[in-house]
Design a protein around this motif. Structure first.
Motif, PDB file in Angstrom:
ATOM      1  N   ARG A 178      -2.603 -17.315  -2.030  1.00  0.00           N
ATOM      2  CA  ARG A 178      -2.565 -15.871  -2.225  1.00  0.00           C
ATOM      3  C   ARG A 178      -3.116 -15.254  -0.944  1.00  0.00           C
ATOM      4  NH1 ARG A 178      -5.866 -12.358  -6.820  1.00  0.00           N
ATOM      5  NH2 ARG A 178      -5.351 -10.295  -5.984  1.00  0.00           N
ATOM      6  N   GLN A 198      -5.140  -6.823   5.743  1.00  0.00           N
ATOM      7  CA  GLN A 198      -5.875  -5.618   6.128  1.00  0.00           C
ATOM      8  C   GLN A 198      -5.301  -5.106   7.451  1.00  0.00           C
ATOM      9  OE1 GLN A 198     -10.152  -6.368   6.104  1.00  0.00           O
ATOM     10  NE2 GLN A 198      -9.851  -8.034   4.649  1.00  0.00           N
ATOM     11  N   ASP A 230      -0.646  -7.859  -0.605  1.00  0.00           N
ATOM     12  CA  ASP A 230      -0.871  -9.035  -1.440  1.00  0.00           C
ATOM     13  C   ASP A 230       0.422  -9.863  -1.436  1.00  0.00           C
ATOM     14  OD1 ASP A 230      -1.962 -10.869  -3.163  1.00  0.00           O
ATOM     15  OD2 ASP A 230      -1.792  -9.616  -4.950  1.00  0.00           O
ATOM     16  N   ALA A 284      -9.179 -15.434  -7.555  1.00  0.00           N
ATOM     17  CA  ALA A 284      -9.622 -14.050  -7.611  1.00  0.00           C
ATOM     18  C   ALA A 284      -9.710 -13.474  -6.198  1.00  0.00           C
ATOM     19  CB  ALA A 284     -10.993 -13.971  -8.290  1.00  0.00           C
ATOM     20  N   GLN A 285      -9.749 -12.146  -6.121  1.00  0.00           N
ATOM     21  CA  GLN A 285      -9.772 -11.481  -4.832  1.00  0.00           C
ATOM     22  C   GLN A 285     -11.012 -11.834  -4.013  1.00  0.00           C
ATOM     23  OE1 GLN A 285      -7.145  -9.645  -3.787  1.00  0.00           O
ATOM     24  NE2 GLN A 285      -8.108  -9.484  -1.774  1.00  0.00           N
ATOM     25  N   ASP A 286     -12.117 -12.200  -4.687  1.00  0.00           N
ATOM     26  CA  ASP A 286     -13.342 -12.536  -3.969  1.00  0.00           C
ATOM     27  C   ASP A 286     -13.545 -14.045  -3.847  1.00  0.00           C
ATOM     28  OD1 ASP A 286     -13.784 -13.045  -6.623  1.00  0.00           O
ATOM     29  OD2 ASP A 286     -15.704 -11.989  -6.740  1.00  0.00           O
ATOM     30  N   TYR A 325      -6.233 -16.015   3.566  1.00  0.00           N
ATOM     31  CA  TYR A 325      -5.574 -16.946   2.645  1.00  0.00           C
ATOM     32  C   TYR A 325      -6.589 -17.524   1.655  1.00  0.00           C
ATOM     33  CZ  TYR A 325      -1.516 -17.188   5.804  1.00  0.00           C
ATOM     34  OH  TYR A 325      -0.419 -16.897   6.569  1.00  0.00           O
ATOM     35  N   ARG A 326      -6.301 -17.338   0.369  1.00  0.00           N
ATOM     36  CA  ARG A 326      -7.088 -17.940  -0.708  1.00  0.00           C
ATOM     37  C   ARG A 326      -6.173 -18.819  -1.546  1.00  0.00           C
ATOM     38  NH1 ARG A 326      -9.027 -12.663   0.046  1.00  0.00           N
ATOM     39  NH2 ARG A 326     -11.301 -12.519   0.260  1.00  0.00           N
ATOM     40  N   SER A 357      -4.120 -11.808   1.273  1.00  0.00           N
ATOM     41  CA  SER A 357      -4.400 -10.378   1.322  1.00  0.00           C
ATOM     42  C   SER A 357      -4.392  -9.930   2.777  1.00  0.00           C
ATOM     43  CB  SER A 357      -5.757 -10.064   0.683  1.00  0.00           C
ATOM     44  OG  SER A 357      -6.798 -10.760   1.340  1.00  0.00           O
ATOM     45  N   ARG A 361      -4.917 -11.341   7.991  1.00  0.00           N
ATOM     46  CA  ARG A 361      -4.388 -11.928   6.756  1.00  0.00           C
ATOM     47  C   ARG A 361      -5.331 -13.043   6.310  1.00  0.00           C
ATOM     48  NH1 ARG A 361       0.592 -14.316   6.576  1.00  0.00           N
ATOM     49  NH2 ARG A 361       1.116 -13.226   4.633  1.00  0.00           N
ATOM     50  N   ASP A 386       0.847  -1.196   0.000  1.00  0.00           N
ATOM     51  CA  ASP A 386       0.000   0.000   0.000  1.00  0.00           C
ATOM     52  C   ASP A 386       0.883   1.247   0.000  1.00  0.00           C
ATOM     53  OD1 ASP A 386       0.938   0.324   2.581  1.00  0.00           O
ATOM     54  OD2 ASP A 386      -0.952  -0.199   3.566  1.00  0.00           O
TER      55      ASP A 386
END
Length: 261
Positions: free
Chosen positions: A212, A216, A201, A239-241, A233-234, A214, A231, A194
């Motif tokens: 992956r 916050q 990411d 995709a982000q969603d 985890y995907r 993300s 954090r 950021d």
């Protein structure tokens, strides 16, 4: 975890080597950092509640599906990590202690590791081993051969950090080989940051799976450093969603040099 890795040794002049504190995206003259981690593994029943309120979710004391750990690092006035302490669920009061560059050498070139017995138990501490911290340009490597209680033989461990142009950690890799030859590998690479330079990411290898991740950030302190990090985890390449498979909530306590006087 990045905090414990922020060490190394180098092939240049000590004045040219960024301190451990400089490799972290933390504002202010950090003196110590404690991070209490709540890890929600795949299938944790706590995941839906966290996703519904990432800024405020707090588990009940006896909640299931949470793995707890804690790490604390202390820095000297020049920003070098000198000691760290690690504890976790199931440790029964035992703590892993690490001392870097004993004798005050800068940058630290050695590490001593031991398990400290539970307070008041009357048991002796367990020396795990000693290792080296070395520097090779933008890469920092910590390595040691250690012993664990109840295990015959020695464990080989190596962790490397690669710094980017801003001296922040861009890639962290570690390998731990048990006396029986079983290996555990971890890797975390920052893919995006950021405006404050904080990772948002990541690509991560954990427990043999690629993710992956993300991140916050919440609850900034007086220096603007977040005290809560979530954090998610995907699956790698998702995709982000996409569905969240596991998560971490990191609760931080930051103390600064001007608060220690």
């Amino acid at each position: 975890m990045v905090l414990l890795s922020g060490l190394l040794a180098c092939t240049g002049c000590a004045a040219d080597i960024p301190s451990d504190r400089a490799t972290l995206t933390v504002a202010g003259p950090l003196a110590s950092l404690q991070a209490d981690t709540l890890a929600l593994p795949p299938g944790s029943p706590q995941l839906p509640a966290l996703l519904a309120d990432p800024a405020g979710w707090q588990p009940e004391p006896a909640a299931e599906g949470i793995e707890r750990s804690s790490v604390r690092g202390d820095f000297d006035a020049d920003g070098w990590l000198r000691t760290s302490v690690f504890s976790w669920d199931g440790s029964r009061g035992w703590e892993v202690h690490m001392a870097y560059g004993e004798g005050g050498r800068t940058p630290p070139a050695t590490v001593r590791i031991w398990m400290q017995a539970p307070r008041g138990s009357g048991q002796p501490d367990w020396p795990m081993g000693e290792g080296a911290v070395r520097y090779a340009g933008a890469t920092r490597i910590l390595s040691y051969k250690g012993r664990r209680p109840g295990a015959e033989g020695r464990e080989d461990f190596e962790r490397s950090l690669t710094l980017g142009p801003s001296h922040w950690v861009e890639l962290e890799e570690s390998t731990s080989v048990a006396p029986d030859g079983a290996a555990v590998r971890k890797r975390r690479q920052v893919m995006a940051r950021d405006a404050q330079g904080r990772p948002v990411d990541d690509a991560e290898l954990l427990d043999g799976a690629e993710y992956r991740v993300s991140s916050q950030y919440f609850l900034p302190d007086g220096q603007g450093n977040p005290r809560r990090i979530v954090r998610l985890y995907r699956a790698a390449g998702a995709a982000q969603d996409a569905p969240v498979l596991r998560a971490e909530v990191i609760l931080r306590t930051l103390r600064y040099q001007d608060e220690t006087r």
